[in-house]
Structure formats: C-alpha cells, structure tokens
Write a protein that holds these residues in place. Structure first.
Motif, PDB file in Angstrom:
ATOM      1  N   ARG A 180       0.869  -1.188   0.000  1.00 39.93           N
ATOM      2  CA  ARG A 180       0.000   0.000   0.000  1.00 39.93           C
ATOM      3  C   ARG A 180       0.904   1.236   0.000  1.00 39.93           C
ATOM      4  O   ARG A 180       1.381   1.693   1.045  1.00 39.93           O
ATOM      5  N   GLU A 212      -2.332  -3.471  -7.341  1.00 42.11           N
ATOM      6  CA  GLU A 212      -3.430  -2.694  -7.918  1.00 42.11           C
ATOM      7  C   GLU A 212      -3.386  -1.269  -7.388  1.00 42.11           C
ATOM      8  O   GLU A 212      -3.275  -1.034  -6.183  1.00 42.11           O
ATOM      9  N   ASP A 214      -4.631   2.061  -6.037  1.00 42.76           N
ATOM     10  CA  ASP A 214      -5.782   2.573  -5.307  1.00 42.76           C
ATOM     11  C   ASP A 214      -5.807   4.093  -5.494  1.00 42.76           C
ATOM     12  O   ASP A 214      -4.936   4.802  -4.977  1.00 42.76           O
ATOM     13  N   ARG A 242      -6.762   0.484   4.513  1.00 43.13           N
ATOM     14  CA  ARG A 242      -6.450   1.137   3.231  1.00 43.13           C
ATOM     15  C   ARG A 242      -5.381   2.212   3.375  1.00 43.13           C
ATOM     16  O   ARG A 242      -4.967   2.814   2.392  1.00 43.13           O
TER      17      ARG A 242
END
Length: 350
Positions: A180, A212, A214, A242
């Motif tokens: 992240r 991926e 975000d 997140r």
C-alpha cells in the motif's frame, strides 16, 4: 588610477604600437623571439591589460556567457545548477552574466535583449523545475535549455530523468515489502512535467509488481511542509486497512511535512510508515529525524552539461532533451512494513 595604454607599452619597449598588438594577440610570427619576450615583460611590468570592449569588437568574442533563469539564484538546492555552470565557464576562461527574472516575462524579455546586445558568446536558459516551456522570443540560435525543454524542440536541452526517478523511489518501497504505497503529488496550479513523469514511474512500478493502484492513495498537496502535513492527514483518515505503509512524496519539503506530522500522531518512521522524498534538498533531507531516503536531482551535473554545450565543448541533439540520471540516496526513512518484522533497512548507506 590612469589606465596603461598599448602606446605606453610600445614606448617602454622601444617598438611600435602595431608590434605590441601583434605580440599580445598571438599574431607575431615574423617578430623575433627577443622582441616578443621584451614586449611581454614590459607589458607585465607596467600592468597593461587589453581593453575588453575593443578586443570584443575586433574578435567578436566577449568571453561572457548569458544565463537567464526564473529563480534558481534564490533557491539553495537549485542553485547548484548555477555553480556547475560557473565551474565550467571559469575552467574555460569565461564569465557568466546571470539575470534572475523571478518568473516575470517582461524582465525576461529585457534580459534576453540586453544580453544579446552585449554580444555574449552563448546563452543558457534555466528553470527551477523540469517543465516544458515555449521558447522566449529573441533567444539566439544555440541557446541551451537547463532543467526545462522547449515546447517544439529546436534547442539543446538537459533535464533530469524524472520518469526513472519516480520508478526508483517506488521500487525502493516495493523492494522493502510495501504493497500500500501512496504518491503525494504536486498540487500547485503551475504543475510541471516532472510531476507527471514521476507519477507515471510510480504507476508503472506498481503494475510491474502486481499491485493494484488505489486512487485514494494518489493525493495532491502544495509543495511545502504544510502541504505534506495536509496530505498525510488525508491519507490517515482512510480506513486502517487502506492506509499506506509507504509514501513517495513529490519533493523533500512534502516529505518533511510527513516526518513532522507522524510522531505527533503516534506514528513511527520507518517502523510504522516508510517515506521516500525527491530532490535531496540541502538542509532538509539529511537533517530530518530520521534522515530522509530520497531521489537526488543532478543539479550540478546538469549545469556543467549545459555550459559545456554553450561553449561548444560537447555536441547535443536539438530535437530531444538529454536525460540525466537521478540516483536514490538511502538514509533511514525506509524499512519493511510492520508485519514483516525489523524496520531497519540493511541497504541504508548513510
């Protein structure tokens, strides 16, 4: 103090003014060695120096290079470009005439016109940030663009490889184990191409690593410490699962804001959050606690390259800019995510 004239040297050496002129301008092939030695010795003894204006009118060489910039002379880290350019000029017996316009078009136009009228031997046009610009009216042929590129080509230019720099910053975090990863982007109104290139490098490395993207982890902020604090607050307002474990900041000032904000909110760097800056800005990156891992902008090397081209010491393509490498500088602000254990990155070198 009265200026020593060429005629004074001729009288003291017992020769004609024409002979003195030939000797001191290196065109004395038919003059005896004895006379040449006497003329040079006398010129030194009486303190004679040629009139630079008269010499420039005769030779069409003034020994000066014009450098027009937006505001690099007043910005410490970007000022290294000027230092690099001046070093090359000095090594080759040239003087740099700098005009800093502070981004005002009228001042810029007057500066270019004045330098051209003073018959500078070459011109460098510099920007504080890597950006695409229309070539100002009046620039002489052969002008070198420094840290910017002309809109339609036609001039040699040198810029940092910001795409590769964005890749290097993101790869540093990916290699440390982060998944992240946020990018705090330049949110200023006059957004330079550097921001787009760094963003693309970030996105491409994420894709290559199978991460991926975000969109919530791509935020914009002013390019300042206050902007960094604003951005990190926005990122940490996301749900816990997140929030980023690693951040790539557009510049070191944004990164500094993140480093300042984190401990006030119980977040340790790099144990809980890793961050990579960009610029390796003097008096910022290495002075933070912890010292900042960052991407170095090759300001001095770009300044040297631009001056070498302006002086004809190296050839350059006028259709595409020369890209300068932006190396990673590892310090102590990057470690693995908390769930992977030890936060100390063994690659840290300083």
């Amino acid at each position: 103090m009265t200026r020593v004239r060429l005629a004074d040297v001729a009288k003291a050496a017992g020769v004609s003014p024409a002979t003195v002129s030939l000797v001191l301008n290196g065109a004395e092939s038919r003059i005896s060695d004895e006379t040449k030695e006497r003329v040079r010795r006398v010129a030194e003894e009486v303190g004679y120096s040629p009139n630079p204006i008269a010499r420039s009118l005769r030779t069409r060489v003034t020994g000066t290079i014009g450098l027009v910039s937006d505001r690099i002379a007043t910005t410490p880290f970007a000022g290294r470009m000027l230092a690099g350019a001046q070093e090359v000029a000095r090594e080759n017996g040239r003087l740099v005439i700098l005009v800093d316009t502070d981004g005002h078009p009228e001042i810029e136009s007057d500066a270019i016109s004045t330098l051209v009228n003073h018959r500078v031997d070459g011109m460098v046009y510099a920007s504080m940030y890597h950006r695409v610009l229309p070539a100002p009216a009046g620039l002489p042929d052969g002008t070198v663009f420094l840290d910017c590129r002309p809109e339609n080509g036609g001039y040699p230019a040198v810029v940092p490889d910001d795409y590769a720099g964005g890749r290097a910053a993101t790869r540093e975090l990916v290699d440390a184990g982060h998944r992240r990863i946020a990018y705090i982007d330049d949110g200023d109104a006059d957004r330079p191409i550097a921001a787009e290139l760094r963003l693309q490098g970030y996105l491409d490395v994420l894709a290559e690593a199978g991460i991926e993207h975000d969109p919530a982890l791509h935020v914009f902020a002013p390019t300042s410490a206050a902007g960094g604090q604003q951005a990190i607050a926005e990122l940490f307002a996301l749900p816990e699962d997140r929030r980023p474990t690693g951040i790539f900041a557009f510049n070191d000032r944004i990164a500094a804001g993140v480093v300042m904000w984190a401990p006030r909110h119980g977040i340790r760097i790099p144990e809980d959050l890793s961050i990579v800056g960009y610029d390796d800005q003097q008096l910022v990156a290495a002075e933070l606690d912890p010292p900042l891992t960052t991407v170095s902008l090759p300001h001095a090397a770009m300044g040297r390259w631009a001056m070498e081209v302006a002086l004809g010491l190296r050839a350059a393509d006028t259709d595409s800019p020369h890209l300068m490498d932006c190396p990673i500088v590892r310090r102590a602000s990057v470690g693995p995510p908390a769930h992977l254990g030890s936060a100390r990155d063994p690659r840290v070198t300083d």
